[in-house]
Design a protein around this motif. Structure first.
Motif, short mmCIF file in Angstrom:
data_model
loop_
_atom_site.label_atom_id
_atom_site.label_comp_id
_atom_site.label_asym_id
_atom_site.label_seq_id
_atom_site.Cartn_x
_atom_site.Cartn_y
_atom_site.Cartn_z
N GLU A 104 15.98 9.43 -1.38
CA GLU A 104 16.17 10.52 -2.33
C GLU A 104 17.25 10.12 -3.32
O GLU A 104 18.20 9.40 -2.97
CB GLU A 104 16.66 11.77 -1.59
N ALA A 162 4.48 5.72 -6.45
CA ALA A 162 3.80 6.67 -5.54
C ALA A 162 2.29 6.53 -5.66
O ALA A 162 1.58 6.46 -4.67
CB ALA A 162 4.24 8.10 -5.84
N ALA A 186 4.97 -3.16 8.01
CA ALA A 186 5.96 -2.28 7.40
C ALA A 186 7.23 -3.10 7.35
O ALA A 186 7.69 -3.61 8.36
CB ALA A 186 6.17 -1.03 8.24
N SER A 187 7.80 -3.25 6.15
CA SER A 187 8.93 -4.15 5.98
C SER A 187 10.11 -3.38 5.43
O SER A 187 10.00 -2.69 4.43
CB SER A 187 8.51 -5.25 5.01
N GLU A 188 11.26 -3.48 6.10
CA GLU A 188 12.42 -2.70 5.67
C GLU A 188 13.07 -3.26 4.42
O GLU A 188 13.03 -4.46 4.17
CB GLU A 188 13.43 -2.65 6.81
N GLU A 204 5.18 -0.81 2.89
CA GLU A 204 4.10 -1.11 3.82
C GLU A 204 3.05 -1.92 3.07
O GLU A 204 2.61 -1.54 1.99
CB GLU A 204 3.49 0.16 4.40
N ALA A 251 11.28 1.38 2.96
CA ALA A 251 10.35 0.40 3.53
C ALA A 251 9.17 0.20 2.59
O ALA A 251 8.81 1.10 1.83
CB ALA A 251 9.86 0.88 4.89
N VAL A 256 0.81 -1.22 0.00
CA VAL A 256 0.00 0.00 0.00
C VAL A 256 0.85 1.27 0.00
O VAL A 256 0.35 2.35 -0.28
CB VAL A 256 -1.00 0.03 1.19
N TYR A 257 2.11 1.15 0.32
CA TYR A 257 2.97 2.33 0.31
C TYR A 257 4.42 1.93 0.13
O TYR A 257 4.88 0.96 0.71
CB TYR A 257 2.81 3.14 1.61
N SER A 305 8.21 3.50 0.54
CA SER A 305 9.01 4.61 1.05
C SER A 305 10.42 4.44 0.48
O SER A 305 11.12 3.47 0.81
CB SER A 305 9.03 4.56 2.58
#
Lengths: 373, 123
Positions: B39, B78, B59-61, B54, B52, B33-34, B36
Motif C-alpha cells: 500500500e 494490475a 512466487a518470488s519475493e 508470481e 511478490a 502473471v501477478y 503483489s
C-alpha cells in the motif's frame, strides 16, 4: 501413524541444522528427509515457512513429506470465492488455507500426499524433482503410464492429473512442492473445487481445472505410505544418503523455535481471506416473497477481503429505504463474510419495530446476501 | 541506476527512488502473471520484503533496496503484469519510495558492478 520399513526417528531439528550427515563431508549431494507427525494443514505449511526462513541449504537439501486432513489450499494470489465452494466447505468442516507459493487450488485429504523439495535458489529445479517422483513411482509399479507435462503436472494414462506443482523463491532458498493423489475422495474434491459464486471480476491468478484420478484406481494395492516410502527411497539414493526419515512434530518449539507463531499467522482471517486481490461482485438474484418474484441487483467492491463499496438495488419501497441505506452503510468497511453480515443485519433488525412482515422480508434479503459470500 | 544482489534496481530523482527488477531477474522469472505490491504509505527498511511477483516459475519475493516510504505503486501492473517482462526498466517499474538514508545507495552496485556480478553467478 504406521511405521514401515524405512528407519524413522524423532530428533531435534536443531541438531540436524548444524551437524552435516556423517560420511559425506560437505558434498552438495547431502540431504535430509523429514516427515510431519501432524495432519493439520496450517501446521504443515508453517513447517515449510520455518525451513525456508531458517535452514541453510548450501550443503544439504531437504525433502519434506506431509499429509493433511481435508482442506482446500489456494495459491498465494488467488481468490477463494472464485476457486471453491466456501459454504459447502463450512458445512463439511473442510479447512481453507492460503499457501505462500503461487499456483492454483488443490484439495487435500489423507488420501493425498504432499512433497516439498527445499534447495538453494540456485539449485531450484522442478523438472528434476518431478522426474524423481516419476522414477520412484515406476520403481514401485513399472506398468504405470505416467509422465511430467510442460506445466509441471504429473499425468496418468495421458489424461488424468495426479499431481500439481507450485513453488516459492525466497532470498536464498527455494521450495517446490507438489501433491500426489493416491486415494483421495474425488467426489468431495469435485464438489468443493466448484465455485457457486457468480459475477466475480478479479485479476487474481486463476486455477486451470483438470480431470483427476487416484493411483489407487490403477492399483488398489497402493497406499500413501508406500508412495511416501518410494519417493523417500529414490531421494535418498539420488542424494547419496541413508533411507532414513526424521519425524517432526510441527508444534514443538524446541525443535522449531517460533513455529507456533507461523501456524497462527496462516490461520488468521487477514492472511486467508484478507490477502485476496481486489475484486468486484456484480450479480443479481431473485427472491420469492408471497406471490411475487423480486429482482435484486448487488454490486460490491472487495479489497483486502473487506467491502469497500456496496450498492443494493431493490424494488422501491419493498423495505424501508432508510433501513436499506443503513444496511449498505454497515456493510461498507465490514468483512466480506457471511457471519459478519448476519451479525450486522441482526443488529439493524433490532432497531426496527416488531413487524412480522418486515422481519421476514429482511431475513430473506440477508439470507440471499450472505449466500454471495 | 543502482542494483542489489537480489536483482532489484533503484533510480533516484528528486529524492524519490523508482524500484524495479533487472532484465536478468525478469528473464529468470518467466512470464509474470501477478504483481503483489504494498500500500502507498508503507514504511520499508532496507531488505524488507515488500511484495511478490508470481510467474509461471514460482512466487518470488521482492526486497526493498533501501529504507523509505512507498509513495506510489505501478497501477498498470494490475491488468498488465507482463509489463515487468516487456519493459523492466521503464513501464514495468514496481514502486516509488522516499530515500530516508541516502548512504544506503552507496552500498548498492553500479550497473557495471552488477553486470560483473551476474556473470560470476551464471557460472
Amino acid at each position: 501413524m504406521v511405521l514401515q520399513s524405512s528407519f524413522k526417528s524423532c530428533l531435534p531439528l536443531s541438531c540436524l541444522l548444524r551437524a552435516p550427515r556423517a560420511g559425506f563431508g560437505g558434498a552438495a549431494s547431502g540431504g535430509l528427509i523429514i516427515q510431519s507427525l501432524s495432519n493439520d494443514v496450517y501446521q504443515n505449511l508453517a513447517v515449510e515457512d520455518w525451513i525456508h526462513d531458517h535452514m541453510n541449504l548450501e550443503n544439504r537439501q531437504v525433502l519434506f513429506l506431509w499429509r493433511n486432513s481435508p482442506a482446500v489450499v489456494i495459491g498465494r494470489h488467488q481468490n477463494p470465492w472464485q476457486e471453491c465452494n466456501l459454504q459447502l466447505m463450512r458445512q463439511k468442516n473442510i479447512k481453507l488455507a492460503r499457501r505462500r507459493s503461487g499456483g492454483g487450488t488443490v484439495y487435500h485429504d489423507l488420501g493425498n500426499i504432499n512433497l516439498t523439495f527445499f534447495t538453494t535458489r540456485k539449485k531450484y529445479e522442478r523438472m528434476e524433482n518431478l522426474k524423481l517422483v516419476v522414477k520412484a513411482l515406476k520403481a514401485l509399479r513399472p506398468q504405470l503410464d505416467i509422465h511430467v507435462t510442460d506445466r509441471y503436472d504429473i499425468v496418468l494414462d495421458g489424461q488424468y492429473k495426479i499431481s500439481g506443482t507450485a513453488a516459492k523463491l525466497g532470498r536464498t532458498t527455494a521450495y517446490h512442492h507438489c501433491t500426489l493423489l493416491c486415494n483421495a475422495n474425488k467426489a468431495v474434491l469435485s464438489s468443493v473445487l466448484k465455485s457457486p459464486y457468480k459475477g466475480l471480476k478479479s485479476n487474481a491468478t486463476p486455477s486451470v481445472p483438470a480431470s483427476v484420478k487416484n493411483l489407487f484406481e490403477e492399483d488398489p494395492g497402493l497406499t500413501c505410505e508406500m508412495l511416501l516410502d518410494a519417493v523417500a527411497e529414490e531421494y535418498a539414493m539420488q542424494h547419496g544418503i541413508d533411507h532414513h526419515i526424521t519425524l517432526i512434530n510441527p508444534t514443538d518449539e524446541t525443535v522449531l523455535p517460533g513455529i507456533n507463531d507461523k501456524s497462527k499467522e496462516l490461520q488468521t482471517w487477514e492472511w486467508v481471506y484478507g490477502k485476496t486481490p481486489k475484486f468486484s461482485v456484480s450479480t443479481c438474484f431473485n427472491m420469492v416473497y408471497k406471490d411475487s418474484v423480486l429482482d435484486v441487483k448487488v454490486d460490491m467492491d472487495v479489497k483486502h477481503g473487506r467491502i469497500e463499496a456496496c450498492d443494493i438495488d431493490l424494488p422501491q419501497e419493498w423495505l424501508p429505504p432508510a433501513l436499506c441505506r443503513e444496511l449498505v452503510k454497515s456493510l461498507t468497511g465490514s468483512k466480506f463474510c457471511p457471519n459478519e453480515t448476519t451479525a450486522l443485519s441482526s443488529i439493524l433488525l433490532r432497531t426496527c419495530p416488531q413487524d412480522y412482515e418486515l422481519h421476514s422480508k429482511w431475513n430473506l434479503l440477508c439470507e440471499n446476501m450472505t449466500a454471495l459470500m | 541506476r543502482k542494483f542489489t544482489d537480489k536483482h532489484e534496481w533503484i533510480s533516484v530523482e528528486n529524492g524519490i527512488g523508482t524500484v524495479g527488477i533487472s532484465n536478468f531477474a525478469q528473464e529468470a522469472l518467466g512470464d509474470v502473471v501477478y504483481c503483489s505490491l504494498p500500500e502507498i504509505g508503507t514504511k520499508l527498511n532496507k531488505d524488507d520484503e515488500f511484495g511478490a511477483l508470481e510467474s509461471v516459475k514460482a512466487a518470488s519475493e521482492l526486497y526493498s533496496p533501501l529504507t523509505g516510504e512507498v509513495t506510489d505503486i505501478n497501477a498498470a501492473l494490475a491488468d498488465n503484469p507482463g509489463l515487468v517482462n516487456k519493459s523492466c526498466y521503464q513501464d514495468g517499474w514496481l514502486i516509488k519510495m522516499t530515500v530516508e538514508k541516502p548512504a544506503e545507495l552507496d552500498e548498492l552496485m553500479s550497473e557495471d558492478a552488477y553486470e560483473k556480478y551476474i556473470k560470476s553467478i551464471e557460472d
